[in-house]
Design a protein around this motif. Structure first.
Motif, mmCIF file in Angstrom:
data_model
loop_
_atom_site.group_PDB
_atom_site.id
_atom_site.type_symbol
_atom_site.label_atom_id
_atom_site.label_comp_id
_atom_site.label_asym_id
_atom_site.label_seq_id
_atom_site.Cartn_x
_atom_site.Cartn_y
_atom_site.Cartn_z
ATOM 1 N N LEU A 1 0.831 -1.264 -0.179
ATOM 2 C CA LEU A 1 0.153 -0.048 -0.070
ATOM 3 C C LEU A 1 0.821 1.181 0.065
ATOM 4 O O LEU A 1 0.316 2.321 -0.742
ATOM 5 C CB LEU A 1 -0.748 0.050 1.215
ATOM 6 C CG LEU A 1 -1.968 -1.203 1.143
ATOM 7 C CD1 LEU A 1 -2.759 -1.014 2.514
ATOM 8 C CD2 LEU A 1 -2.888 -1.136 -0.037
ATOM 9 N N ASP A 2 1.959 1.235 0.698
ATOM 10 C CA ASP A 2 2.765 2.410 0.922
ATOM 11 C C ASP A 2 3.687 2.679 -0.722
ATOM 12 O O ASP A 2 3.703 3.730 -1.042
ATOM 13 C CB ASP A 2 3.797 2.416 1.859
ATOM 14 C CG ASP A 2 3.324 2.280 3.185
ATOM 15 O OD1 ASP A 2 2.447 3.031 3.254
ATOM 16 O OD2 ASP A 2 4.013 1.663 4.103
ATOM 17 N N GLY B 1 -8.674 0.930 -2.004
ATOM 18 C CA GLY B 1 -8.253 2.193 -2.495
ATOM 19 C C GLY B 1 -8.254 3.287 -1.445
ATOM 20 O O GLY B 1 -7.453 4.308 -1.543
ATOM 21 N N THR B 2 -9.021 3.423 -0.380
ATOM 22 C CA THR B 2 -9.249 4.521 0.558
ATOM 23 C C THR B 2 -7.744 4.189 1.416
ATOM 24 O O THR B 2 -7.387 5.234 1.950
ATOM 25 C CB THR B 2 -10.237 4.231 1.647
ATOM 26 O OG1 THR B 2 -10.192 2.818 2.251
ATOM 27 C CG2 THR B 2 -11.608 3.979 1.017
ATOM 28 N N ALA B 3 -7.289 2.985 1.632
ATOM 29 C CA ALA B 3 -6.012 2.741 2.360
ATOM 30 C C ALA B 3 -4.904 3.584 1.633
ATOM 31 O O ALA B 3 -3.964 4.228 2.129
ATOM 32 C CB ALA B 3 -5.746 1.380 2.523
ATOM 33 N N GLY C 1 -8.890 17.487 -0.295
ATOM 34 C CA GLY C 1 -9.763 16.641 0.321
ATOM 35 C C GLY C 1 -10.102 15.255 0.082
ATOM 36 O O GLY C 1 -9.639 14.937 -1.123
ATOM 37 N N LEU C 2 -10.688 14.318 0.581
ATOM 38 C CA LEU C 2 -11.059 12.896 0.326
ATOM 39 C C LEU C 2 -12.250 12.518 0.392
ATOM 40 O O LEU C 2 -12.958 12.835 1.560
ATOM 41 C CB LEU C 2 -9.988 12.073 1.198
ATOM 42 C CG LEU C 2 -8.331 12.252 0.969
ATOM 43 C CD1 LEU C 2 -7.479 11.254 1.880
ATOM 44 C CD2 LEU C 2 -8.024 11.657 -0.557
ATOM 45 N N VAL C 3 -12.886 11.646 -0.253
ATOM 46 C CA VAL C 3 -14.061 11.149 -0.176
ATOM 47 C C VAL C 3 -13.871 9.560 -0.136
ATOM 48 O O VAL C 3 -13.621 8.981 -1.197
ATOM 49 C CB VAL C 3 -15.243 11.595 -1.318
ATOM 50 C CG1 VAL C 3 -16.472 10.698 -1.125
ATOM 51 C CG2 VAL C 3 -15.236 12.957 -1.242
ATOM 52 N N LEU C 4 -14.211 9.061 1.130
ATOM 53 C CA LEU C 4 -13.668 7.580 1.254
ATOM 54 C C LEU C 4 -14.848 6.685 1.382
ATOM 55 O O LEU C 4 -15.442 6.691 2.373
ATOM 56 C CB LEU C 4 -12.755 7.593 2.341
ATOM 57 C CG LEU C 4 -11.403 8.308 2.015
ATOM 58 C CD1 LEU C 4 -10.637 8.252 3.167
ATOM 59 C CD2 LEU C 4 -10.726 8.004 0.756
ATOM 60 N N PHE C 5 -14.951 5.446 1.103
ATOM 61 C CA PHE C 5 -16.085 4.515 1.145
ATOM 62 C C PHE C 5 -15.459 3.251 1.748
ATOM 63 O O PHE C 5 -14.714 2.743 1.263
ATOM 64 C CB PHE C 5 -16.715 4.413 -0.259
ATOM 65 C CG PHE C 5 -17.220 5.534 -1.023
ATOM 66 C CD1 PHE C 5 -18.741 5.754 -0.997
ATOM 67 C CD2 PHE C 5 -16.632 6.235 -1.791
ATOM 68 C CE1 PHE C 5 -19.306 6.800 -1.609
ATOM 69 C CE2 PHE C 5 -17.010 7.308 -2.387
ATOM 70 C CZ PHE C 5 -18.446 7.766 -2.606
ATOM 71 N N GLY C 6 -15.993 3.149 3.240
ATOM 72 C CA GLY C 6 -15.401 1.814 3.791
ATOM 73 C C GLY C 6 -14.027 1.703 4.258
ATOM 74 O O GLY C 6 -13.206 1.010 4.143
ATOM 75 N N ALA C 7 -13.639 3.132 4.524
ATOM 76 C CA ALA C 7 -12.290 3.367 4.967
ATOM 77 C C ALA C 7 -11.852 2.621 6.548
ATOM 78 O O ALA C 7 -12.949 2.817 7.122
ATOM 79 C CB ALA C 7 -12.081 4.789 5.186
#
Length: 256
Positions: free
Chosen positions: A48-49, A75-77, A100-106
């Motif tokens: 992920l990094d 993708g949120t990670a 900003g971020l819009v995250l689904f299921g983070a």
């Protein structure tokens, strides 16, 4: 384990009918090997990094200035890790600026052994012609609500069709990278403080076993942790009722 089309196709279809996209240019970022016709991956799948570093390189190459990131599931990670890099004071100049971020299921916690065992089983099943179909159904159950999976809604069928176009090693590699994730560090969370973040969670779980081992159960507990870490003045949370993780596909109007 999905392409940008199978994650956001319905949402952007709805968004195009509104004025939302009039002042935006949309750039889709797919994980390595997750687009139609992608070459077979060699070597280990990026962590992920590593993926967060790749996002930084892509945005620099495209000369992106200010932007808002949207991400689903794993993708949120990646977005959270990228944003932590982008907001570091020692970061090299000339990069994009995340507004900003819009995250689904983070989620902010580390992956657990149940996820890793489930993904190991999925990987073995995808390699078998006899079990590959069941493995793909399990992956759909990870992201969609049980009702959508059981009634085989068009968006679920589209997702399953997209899996047929992907290399199984790329799919499993991405899932393994996500399952092996470490919890966000204190320095990462400190870097994220003050960043406007909208956290969206589906109210429904996924399918039955074995997708129960894989379904992302992120909800109120994860939202509270992230909001406390990011600062309640910057982070906010909402639940998309009647949806799984992919509320962008199941309930795009509610998301809007």
């Amino acid at each position: 384990a999905a392409s940008s089309r199978s994650c956001f196709g319905s949402f952007f279809q709805v968004a195009q009918e509104s004025a939302l996209l009039d002042h935006f240019c949309v750039i889709h970022l797919d994980a390595p090997g997750h687009w139609e016709g992608a070459p077979r991956l060699t070597g280990a799948f990026p962590s992920l990094d590593d993926l967060a570093d790749m996002v930084d390189q892509v945005l620099r190459r495209l000369c992106v200035g200010r932007f808002v990131g949207l991400g689903v599931g794993a993708g949120t990670a990646v977005w959270l890790r990228y944003a932590a890099i982008e907001r570091q004071p020692r970061r090299a100049a000339g990069g994009a600026s995340c507004q900003g971020l819009v995250l689904f299921g983070a989620e902010c916690d580390a992956g657990d052994s149940a996820e890793r065992v489930g993904i190991w089983g999925i990987g073995r099943a995808l390699a078998s012609s006899a079990w590959a179909s069941s493995a793909k159904e399990a992956l759909a159950g990870r992201l969609f609500s049980r009702n959508y999976v059981q009634t085989r809604r068009p968006v679920v069928q589209s997702y399953l069709a997209s899996l047929d176009q992907l290399c199984p090693t790329a799919v499993v590699g991405y899932l393994k990278s996500y399952a092996r994730r470490a919890a966000l560090s204190e320095s990462q969370l400190n870097a994220l403080k003050g960043l406007p973040v909208l956290l969206l969670y589906g109210s429904c779980g996924g399918g039955t076993f074995p997708s129960g081992l894989l379904v992302q159960q992120a909800g109120e507990a994860q939202a509270l942790k992230l909001m406390a870490a990011l600062g309640r003045d910057a982070a906010s949370c909402a639940t998309i009722h009647g949806s799984g993780v992919l509320s962008t596909q199941e309930e795009p109007m509610q998301v809007m």
